[in-house]
Design an enzyme around this catalytic site. Structure first.
Site, PDB file in Angstrom:
ATOM      1  N   TYR A 131      -8.922  -0.192  11.432  1.00 28.00           N
ATOM      2  CA  TYR A 131     -10.004  -0.363  10.472  1.00 28.00           C
ATOM      3  C   TYR A 131     -11.363   0.147  10.953  1.00 28.00           C
ATOM      4  O   TYR A 131     -12.235   0.421  10.136  1.00 28.00           O
ATOM      5  CB  TYR A 131     -10.056  -1.823  10.006  1.00 28.00           C
ATOM      6  CG  TYR A 131      -9.148  -2.044   8.806  1.00 28.00           C
ATOM      7  CD1 TYR A 131      -7.784  -1.785   8.904  1.00 28.00           C
ATOM      8  CD2 TYR A 131      -9.647  -2.461   7.577  1.00 28.00           C
ATOM      9  CE1 TYR A 131      -6.951  -1.942   7.813  1.00 28.00           C
ATOM     10  CE2 TYR A 131      -8.818  -2.625   6.476  1.00 28.00           C
ATOM     11  CZ  TYR A 131      -7.467  -2.369   6.601  1.00 28.00           C
ATOM     12  OH  TYR A 131      -6.648  -2.518   5.510  1.00 28.00           O
TER      13      TYR A 131
ATOM     14  N   GLU B  20      -1.768  -0.179  -4.689  1.00 25.66           N
ATOM     15  CA  GLU B  20      -0.873  -1.231  -4.214  1.00 25.66           C
ATOM     16  C   GLU B  20       0.099  -1.672  -5.308  1.00 25.66           C
ATOM     17  O   GLU B  20      -0.210  -1.559  -6.497  1.00 25.66           O
ATOM     18  CB  GLU B  20      -1.683  -2.444  -3.739  1.00 25.66           C
ATOM     19  CG  GLU B  20      -2.107  -2.382  -2.271  1.00 25.66           C
ATOM     20  CD  GLU B  20      -3.251  -1.415  -1.974  1.00 25.66           C
ATOM     21  OE1 GLU B  20      -4.010  -1.084  -2.904  1.00 25.66           O
ATOM     22  OE2 GLU B  20      -3.371  -0.982  -0.806  1.00 25.66           O
TER      23      GLU B  20
ATOM     24  N   THR C 106       0.831  -1.208   0.000  1.00 25.99           N
ATOM     25  CA  THR C 106       0.000   0.000   0.000  1.00 25.99           C
ATOM     26  C   THR C 106       0.866   1.258   0.000  1.00 25.99           C
ATOM     27  O   THR C 106       1.739   1.403   0.867  1.00 25.99           O
ATOM     28  CB  THR C 106      -0.911  -0.009   1.246  1.00 25.99           C
ATOM     29  OG1 THR C 106      -1.756  -1.135   1.170  1.00 25.99           O
ATOM     30  CG2 THR C 106      -1.745   1.256   1.340  1.00 25.99           C
TER      31      THR C 106
ATOM     32  N   CYS D  51     -10.487   4.204   9.926  1.00 19.72           N
ATOM     33  CA  CYS D  51     -10.542   4.644   8.517  1.00 19.72           C
ATOM     34  C   CYS D  51     -11.794   4.132   7.822  1.00 19.72           C
ATOM     35  O   CYS D  51     -12.399   4.852   7.031  1.00 19.72           O
ATOM     36  CB  CYS D  51      -9.276   4.270   7.765  1.00 19.72           C
ATOM     37  SG  CYS D  51      -9.128   2.552   7.293  1.00 19.72           S
TER      38      CYS D  51
HETATM   39 FE1  SF4 Z   1      -5.444   2.747   4.292  1.00 20.87          FE
HETATM   40 FE2  SF4 Z   1      -7.023   2.403   6.379  1.00 20.87          FE
HETATM   41 FE3  SF4 Z   1      -4.892   0.813   6.001  1.00 20.87          FE
HETATM   42 FE4  SF4 Z   1      -4.625   3.424   6.705  1.00 20.87          FE
HETATM   43  S1  SF4 Z   1      -5.541   1.753   7.922  1.00 20.87           S
HETATM   44  S2  SF4 Z   1      -3.437   2.307   5.198  1.00 20.87           S
HETATM   45  S3  SF4 Z   1      -6.313   4.362   5.574  1.00 20.87           S
HETATM   46  S4  SF4 Z   1      -6.739   0.942   4.708  1.00 20.87           S
HETATM   47 FE    FE Z   2      -4.350  -1.760   4.163  1.00 26.21          FE
END
Ligand code: SF4
Ligand code: FE
Length: 487
Positions: free
Chosen positions: A299, A260, A191, A302
């Site tokens: 999680y 990604e 990511t 976000c």
């Molecule tokens: Fe993306 Fe959420 Fe993972 Fe942060 S926690 S990298 S915003 S999916």
């Molecule tokens: Fe992620």
């Protein structure tokens, strides 16, 4: 060096000589390419908001190393309050981007490596923690974005790293010398890596003594020699690169999920001062567990922020169709809110129940953090399902922006896709495309597998569940005198 602004961040990316491929081409400049720009913009907000007086309390922190004000995405959590602020921060930013801003993976990797290297040094007499503190200070001082790099390709999942036909299926040490180590392999699903500065490599799972060459943690710039990034496709990504319109993209500014890549490590040299684990296989599992739990904590932050946007978009769709007052629509919206707040509750709870590690850094309650992420693998699908139910089929059958603006058929698109008076067809299309972007394809898969697949959480949940204690509670109430050894 001080905290970077959003434009400092973008400018700093241009200084890299990163090796990125996408759509069969080598990319000259990530920040100038439409495929990557939304991801750059989303990550840029993690920098920009540090300078906004209304958000700086969440987005900045005081470094425990230097006492200086730093961007919170480089901070080591010093209290449960820090853990709670993290969740609030993630929800805040996701509500603004409607997509992933990527910077949390490296943040979690740094927190996990910080506490685990401390414990390694205590037991083994190594000096990994001191090295890591120096690295962290460098990251904080320069306000760098770090890509947490854990997942290996893994080849045949039934075989351990050392038993794979191709030894490169897991990142491993191929050479050690006076100056450092050389590693080979790849990291998958990386990511935000193409718009990061550094990558922090960690082992992908618990390792046995036989696999000690695979127990490696280290950091280096994403443009180090031997590092190649191959960018992954996303649903509807050609709407960005083709000559389609801004409306068709749904969320043109911030895109869909994180961007990604598969990152190849072709004999990459890492100096010793950036090596934080080298063959201490007994600590690989702990590092994975810490990182995973920190990342699963996120999680309900976000994804709650993303769901806030989905709920808003769905309500706006219902309003544009004149069905927002229908009782079944209202009830479905209530359900979406309930699911979203349940996710948020879990992330706040695992933060409140966090505790100090021997290093002083705070760690979340891992049972609750894994429970949050397990809920995400279900609730986000349900939220998307309810959104599709309310938004209606036009979300999937809308003509393109070009048809909307076409000299001959544009008037028909405007006429026949119109809903209630007072809402233009264009605005209705914008909202429908946003819902489409946020509730399908890549966005959903990310909720399932991001921060680990559901089964990975279930393994952790069972390990943390303390079933023996629960059995004892039951037996006591049932009047059973347990002569057996405690479970
Ligand atoms: Fe993306 Fe959420 Fe993972 Fe942060 S926690 S990298 S915003 S999916
Ligand atoms: Fe992620």
């Amino acid at each position: 060096m001080a905290m970077k602004s959003g434009s400092d961040y973008k400018e700093s990316l241009k200084q890299r000589n990163i090796n990125v491929y996408a759509f069969g081409e080598k990319i000259e400049e990530v920040t100038a390419h439409p495929l990557f720009q939304p991801h750059v913009e989303a990550a840029s907000l993690t920098y920009e908001l540090a300078f906004d007086p209304s958000t700086e309390d969440l987005v900045t922190a005081k470094s425990h190393l230097t006492n200086k004000k730093i961007n919170r995405f480089t901070h080591i959590h010093q209290s449960t309050d820090d853990l709670i602020k993290k969740v609030k921060l993630l929800r805040l930013i996701a509500g603004k981007t409607g997509s992933c801003y990527q910077r949390c993976v490296g943040w979690d990797a740094m927190n996990a490596t910080y506490s685990v290297t401390f414990e390694m040094d205590q037991e083994l007499g190594t000096d990994y923690h001191q090295r890591f503190r120096k690295y962290l200070e460098y990251i904080q001082e320069n306000d760098l974005m770090v890509a947490g790099s854990m997942t290996d390709p893994k080849g045949d999942r039934s075989l351990t790293p050392g038993k794979q036909k191709d030894p490169d299926m897991f990142v491993h040490v191929v050479e050690k010398n006076d100056k450092g180590i050389v590693i080979r392999g790849a990291k998958a699903h990386m990511t935000g890596i193409v718009n990061s500065h550094e990558m922090l490599v960690m082992p992908t799972m618990a390792m046995g003594e036989d696999d000690k060459a695979y127990a490696v943690a280290c950091a280096f710039p994403v443009d180090t020699e031997g590092v190649i990034h191959i960018f992954g496709r996303q649903t509807n990504d050609e709407r960005r690169t083709g000559d389609g319109g801004e409306i068709d993209q749904g969320n043109a500014k911030y895109g869909t999920v994180g961007g990604e890549a598969l990152t190849i490590l072709e004999d990459v040299f890492v100096p010793w001062e950036r090596v934080f684990m080298c063959e201490e296989a007994q600590y690989a599992g702990l590092l994975v567990e810490r990182f995973a739990s920190y990342h699963r904590q996120n999680y309900g932050g976000c994804k709650a922020g993303v769901s806030d946007v989905i709920i808003g978009a769905t309500t706006a769709m219902a309003q544009s169709s004149g069905v927002d007052k229908a009782s079944h629509v209202r009830d479905k919206v209530v359900e979406m809110v309930h699911l979203t707040e349940t996710l948020y509750c879990g992330s706040i709870a695992c933060s409140c129940e966090g505790a100090a590690t021997p290093s002083g850094a705070y760690y979340v309650n891992p049972l609750l953090a894994n429970t949050v992420k397990q809920n995400v693998t279900r609730f986000i699908y349900e939220i998307a399902r309810l959104s599709h139910d309310i938004s209606g089929g036009c979300m999937a059958t809308l003509p393109s922006e070009k048809d909307l603006n076409h000299p001959e058929v544009g008037k028909y698109v405007k006429k026949y896709f119109k809903g209630v008076e007072g809402v233009s067809t264009e605005d209705r299309m914008r909202i429908a495309r946003l819902v489409e972007n946020m509730t399908g394809g890549t966005a959903l898969v990310e909720s399932m597998h991001g921060a680990g697949s559901p089964q990975a959480q279930r393994v952790m949940i069972l390990r943390q569940a303390n079933l023996g204690h629960k059995v004892k509670l039951a037996k006591k109430l049932a009047g059973i005198k347990d002569k057996e050894k405690d479970l």
